[in-house]
Design a protein around this motif. Structure first.
Motif, PDB file in Angstrom:
ATOM      1  N   ASN A 125       0.639  -1.118   0.040  1.00 54.83           N
ATOM      2  CA  ASN A 125       0.293   0.238  -0.427  1.00 54.83           C
ATOM      3  C   ASN A 125       0.961   1.048   0.070  1.00 54.83           C
ATOM      4  O   ASN A 125       0.327   1.905  -1.196  1.00 54.83           O
ATOM      5  CB  ASN A 125      -1.180  -0.413   0.858  1.00 54.83           C
ATOM      6  N   GLU A 126       1.957   1.202   0.801  1.00 54.07           N
ATOM      7  CA  GLU A 126       3.156   2.534   0.404  1.00 54.07           C
ATOM      8  C   GLU A 126       3.576   2.842  -0.534  1.00 54.07           C
ATOM      9  O   GLU A 126       4.165   3.666  -1.114  1.00 54.07           O
ATOM     10  CB  GLU A 126       3.384   2.430   2.314  1.00 54.07           C
ATOM     11  N   ALA A 127       3.658   1.638  -0.812  1.00 58.64           N
ATOM     12  CA  ALA A 127       4.762   1.678  -2.400  1.00 58.64           C
ATOM     13  C   ALA A 127       3.900   2.091  -3.731  1.00 58.64           C
ATOM     14  O   ALA A 127       4.151   3.061  -4.369  1.00 58.64           O
ATOM     15  CB  ALA A 127       5.511   0.110  -3.085  1.00 58.64           C
TER      16      ALA A 127
ATOM     17  N   GLU B 224      -3.506   1.384   4.714  1.00 58.37           N
ATOM     18  CA  GLU B 224      -1.896   2.179   5.192  1.00 58.37           C
ATOM     19  C   GLU B 224      -1.653   3.664   3.607  1.00 58.37           C
ATOM     20  O   GLU B 224      -0.542   3.581   3.633  1.00 58.37           O
ATOM     21  CB  GLU B 224      -0.587   1.136   4.700  1.00 58.37           C
ATOM     22  N   LEU B 225      -2.598   3.207   2.627  1.00 58.85           N
ATOM     23  CA  LEU B 225      -2.489   3.916   1.278  1.00 58.85           C
ATOM     24  C   LEU B 225      -3.215   5.549   1.710  1.00 58.85           C
ATOM     25  O   LEU B 225      -1.309   6.394   1.625  1.00 58.85           O
ATOM     26  CB  LEU B 225      -3.233   3.159   0.070  1.00 58.85           C
TER      27      LEU B 225
ATOM     28  N   ILE C 120      -7.846  -2.314  -3.400  1.00 61.80           N
ATOM     29  CA  ILE C 120      -7.240  -3.322  -2.248  1.00 61.80           C
ATOM     30  C   ILE C 120      -8.412  -4.712  -2.634  1.00 61.80           C
ATOM     31  O   ILE C 120      -8.671  -3.918  -0.968  1.00 61.80           O
ATOM     32  CB  ILE C 120      -6.241  -2.948  -0.969  1.00 61.80           C
ATOM     33  N   VAL C 121      -8.351  -5.104  -2.892  1.00 65.73           N
ATOM     34  CA  VAL C 121      -9.502  -6.004  -3.317  1.00 65.73           C
ATOM     35  C   VAL C 121      -9.461  -7.156  -2.218  1.00 65.73           C
ATOM     36  O   VAL C 121      -8.752  -7.777  -1.916  1.00 65.73           O
ATOM     37  CB  VAL C 121      -9.421  -7.479  -4.814  1.00 65.73           C
ATOM     38  N   ARG C 122     -10.609  -6.946  -1.438  1.00 63.41           N
ATOM     39  CA  ARG C 122     -11.558  -8.017  -0.299  1.00 63.41           C
ATOM     40  C   ARG C 122     -12.252  -8.898  -1.124  1.00 63.41           C
ATOM     41  O   ARG C 122     -12.658  -8.212  -1.626  1.00 63.41           O
ATOM     42  CB  ARG C 122     -11.509  -7.194   1.207  1.00 63.41           C
TER      43      ARG C 122
ATOM     44  N   LEU D   3      -1.079  -8.438  -1.755  1.00 64.06           N
ATOM     45  CA  LEU D   3      -0.938  -7.141  -2.171  1.00 64.06           C
ATOM     46  C   LEU D   3      -0.593  -5.694  -1.534  1.00 64.06           C
ATOM     47  O   LEU D   3       0.318  -4.830  -1.388  1.00 64.06           O
ATOM     48  CB  LEU D   3      -0.618  -6.572  -4.359  1.00 64.06           C
ATOM     49  N   GLY D   4      -1.151  -5.799  -1.330  1.00 67.85           N
ATOM     50  CA  GLY D   4      -1.433  -4.466  -0.478  1.00 67.85           C
ATOM     51  C   GLY D   4      -0.630  -4.495   1.404  1.00 67.85           C
ATOM     52  O   GLY D   4       0.014  -3.510   1.551  1.00 67.85           O
ATOM     53  N   GLN D   5      -0.895  -5.816   1.526  1.00 68.92           N
ATOM     54  CA  GLN D   5      -0.267  -6.095   3.395  1.00 68.92           C
ATOM     55  C   GLN D   5       1.396  -6.697   2.935  1.00 68.92           C
ATOM     56  O   GLN D   5       1.728  -6.405   3.769  1.00 68.92           O
ATOM     57  CB  GLN D   5      -1.088  -7.059   3.683  1.00 68.92           C
ATOM     58  N   MET D   6       1.279  -7.236   1.693  1.00 65.70           N
ATOM     59  CA  MET D   6       3.124  -7.796   1.307  1.00 65.70           C
ATOM     60  C   MET D   6       4.324  -7.021   1.762  1.00 65.70           C
ATOM     61  O   MET D   6       3.674  -5.407   0.792  1.00 65.70           O
ATOM     62  CB  MET D   6       2.977  -8.750   0.673  1.00 65.70           C
TER      63      MET D   6
END
Lengths: 250, 355
Positions: free
Chosen positions: B10-12, B35-36, B105-107, B173-176
């Motif tokens: 998310n930060e990247a 985090e974004l 960021i799909v759930r 992807l968002g969390q890794m």
């Protein structure tokens, strides 16, 4: 010969689609006069709503954006953050602002976005054919309150200006009317003050303007102006409700 | 080779947007993308940018509309339920032809669903989502370097075509965390934004209007035809896919995003067993990479689409393969990530190997 009356430069030289006797035309003119007087047409960006004023983007000569129903304050927020030296205004009706767009107007006011909202309150959905609005007076008949607005089932009108004035964010909130010349003059002053406050960076400003809808009210333009005076004013009292330069007012 | 920095997905994505010149971010909290907006709230003030925590996802997307209409690179992010709320605004942005980047960021769903990774928003992303005949350019990264690169690409595509671009990630992807490198790449010459509503003084005194309303039926049809012509140009020019080991493959796995990464591990395992398996990984989900499929369709004997959903992209695979070869499907529902072994077992069964 001195020309004493002409079309404001901020108002496009086109016929409007508004019904005979509707006061949108007066309100458009007042805004355009203020834009001219302040000399800001080249740095003003207006936001048109969904409703009768949806085509406002054709009537002003400044830059315009058309917003989704109720979202004009959010759209204006985006514009103003990108163009902080501009004058940004939203033009919204009561269905747009007081019903579907309630969250957007409350939070734009709470954030004290440096925008001016012109809130045209005629107590009805005009464009869609006369349905009940959040500002429809108790007892008034509309196409969705055919027996008259029953407050036990359909609730009470919202006094948006008083509600927003409870927030710390707004710099200026006034309710005016355009049902006669004296009030039109006061409305113009309020609009000008709102734009001046915005340009001075004082914070969020809103001018609520009581307006008519003879077509959907089912009465003549003259009767409509009289209805504003005799029925709307008692429920929606006029005045500067908040002015950070003057302190809280009743 | 520039500096590689270890960052959370998310930060990247947020940093990539800033590197791409985005200075206006409008967000709203929802897991697993928090985090974004949090990152943007820290970073934007450092780069003279603007972060606004909107009152809702609806307001956030409309702030993007306003900012994009005023000529800025603007962005919002959310996760599935929040993206549903944004659909009205996305339709308006597409209709008014504004460039904007939206991150999903799909759930898992439907409804409130879960907060674990899912791919159940494929239909919503590529088939419309909001009302009317419009298309988003939809890009699906499979790792963080690609996510970072595609954010840069997304802003360019948005400006080039005056069209909203959706980055379709997922909770994984968002969390890794992975090392990423921010490359300063100039991708294409971009037209000046002469249409922006930033005041007459900034564009020669002519009134600019941002609008999606066309009341005249003929005018509306012309507007739609023009949009469709633009979409046709995008279909022609912007298909992207990665093809792995398909030259001699009997079976091609089709997967996107995180699932493709897992499928790639399965391909490696199966190749070690001597099974001729490849992978087609659509990177642009819209436009769907039909041209890449056309290279593979004549030689492979079958396709296996793997998704973290009940089967959505598989419909586009079937449309593309058009009955030429069998198309199989294996899916785990949102929240449950398929393991390489599960995918490998499906392949073995299709190829008639060990059960």
């Amino acid at each position: 010969m001195v020309k004493v009356f002409e079309r404001p430069k901020a108002l496009a030289d086109v016929p409007t689609h508004y019904c005979p006797g509707c006061t949108h035309g007066i309100i458009h003119r007042l805004i355009a006069e203020v834009i001219d007087e302040l000399g800001i047409v080249d740095k003003t960006i207006g936001v048109a709503p969904v409703g009768c004023a949806v085509l406002a983007y054709n009537y002003f000569t400044c830059d315009m954006q058309q917003a989704a129903h109720g979202r004009a304050p959010a759209v204006a927020t985006g514009i103003k953050r990108v163009c902080p030296d501009s004058a940004v205004f939203t033009y919204q009706g009561d269905g747009d602002l007081a019903s579907i767009g309630c969250a957007e107007i409350v939070h734009a006011a709470a954030r004290s976005e440096q925008i001016t909202t012109i809130f045209v309150n005629n107590g009805i959905y005009g464009m869609t054919g006369g349905q009940m609005a959040p500002t429809t007076l108790p007892g008034d008949k509309t196409t969705t309150s055919p027996y008259g607005r029953d407050t036990s089932k359909q609730g009470f009108p919202i006094r948006i200006s008083e509600m927003l004035a409870t927030l710390d964010g707004p710099a200026y909130i006034a309710r005016v009317s355009v049902h006669n010349v004296a009030n039109i003059v006061r409305a113009r002053k309020a609009i000008k003050k709102a734009f001046e406050y915005q340009l001075a960076g004082k914070g969020f400003t809103l001018v609520e303007i009581l307006s008519t809808c003879p077509t959907n009210w089912g009465i003549t333009p003259i009767e409509a102006l009289n209805k504003v005076k005799s029925e709307m004013l008692p429920y929606f009292p006029l005045g500067e409700i908040k002015d950070i330069e003057a302190g809280e007012k009743k | 080779m520039g500096e590689r920095i270890l960052m959370k997905g998310n930060e990247a994505i947020g940093e990539a947007a800033i590197k791409a010149g985005c200075r206006f971010f409008f967000g709203y909290p929802i897991t697993p993308q928090n985090e974004l907006p949090e990152y943007m709230s820290r970073r934007m003030p450092q780069v003279d940018g603007t972060f606004v925590q909107a009152e809702s996802e609806i307001a956030a997307i409309n702030m993007v509309y306003g900012a994009a209409g005023a000529g800025a690179r603007a962005m919002t992010s959310s996760s599935s339920p929040g993206i549903s709320l944004k659909q009205e605004g996305i339709s308006y942005i597409a209709g008014a032809e504004l460039p904007a980047v939206i991150v999903n960021i799909v759930r898992g769903g439907p409804g409130l669903g879960g907060i674990q990774p899912g791919q159940g928003d494929y239909f919503q992303s590529v088939k419309g989502g909001g009302h009317g005949d419009y298309r988003l350019i939809v890009l699906a990264p499979a790792n963080l370097q690609e996510a970072v690169d595609l954010v840069t690409e997304a802003f360019d595509l948005a400006d080039y075509y005056r069209n909203p671009v959706l980055i379709l990630g997922d909770g994984l992807l968002g969390q890794m965390m992975e090392p990423v490198e921010f490359k300063a790449t100039k991708l294409r010459e971009l037209p000046a934004k002469e249409w922006a509503t930033n005041g007459l003084r900034n564009h020669g005194g002519k009134t600019n209007i941002i609008n999606s309303l066309v009341l005249d039926p003929h005018g509306l049809e012309e507007h739609n035809i023009r949009l469709q012509e633009k979409y046709a140009r995008i279909v022609e020019a912007e298909q992207k896919a990665e093809i792995v080991d398909c030259d001699d493959a009997e079976l091609a796995i089709v997967a996107y995003g995180s699932t493709a990464r897992i499928a790639k591990t399965a391909v490696t395992q199966l190749r070690q067993e001597g099974l001729k398996v490849g992978l087609i990984r659509p990177i642009s989900l819209w436009p769907f990479p039909v041209k890449d499929f056309e290279k593979v369709i004549p030689t492979v004997k079958s396709f296996l689409t793997v998704e973290m959903s009940a089967g959505q992209m598989v419909e586009d695979v079937r449309l593309t393969v058009n009955g030429c070869k069998p198309v199989y499907f294996y899916g785990r529902m949102g929240g449950i990530v398929p393991a390489p072994e599960e995918i490998a077992a499906q392949v073995r069964e299709i190829l008639g190997g060990a059960k």
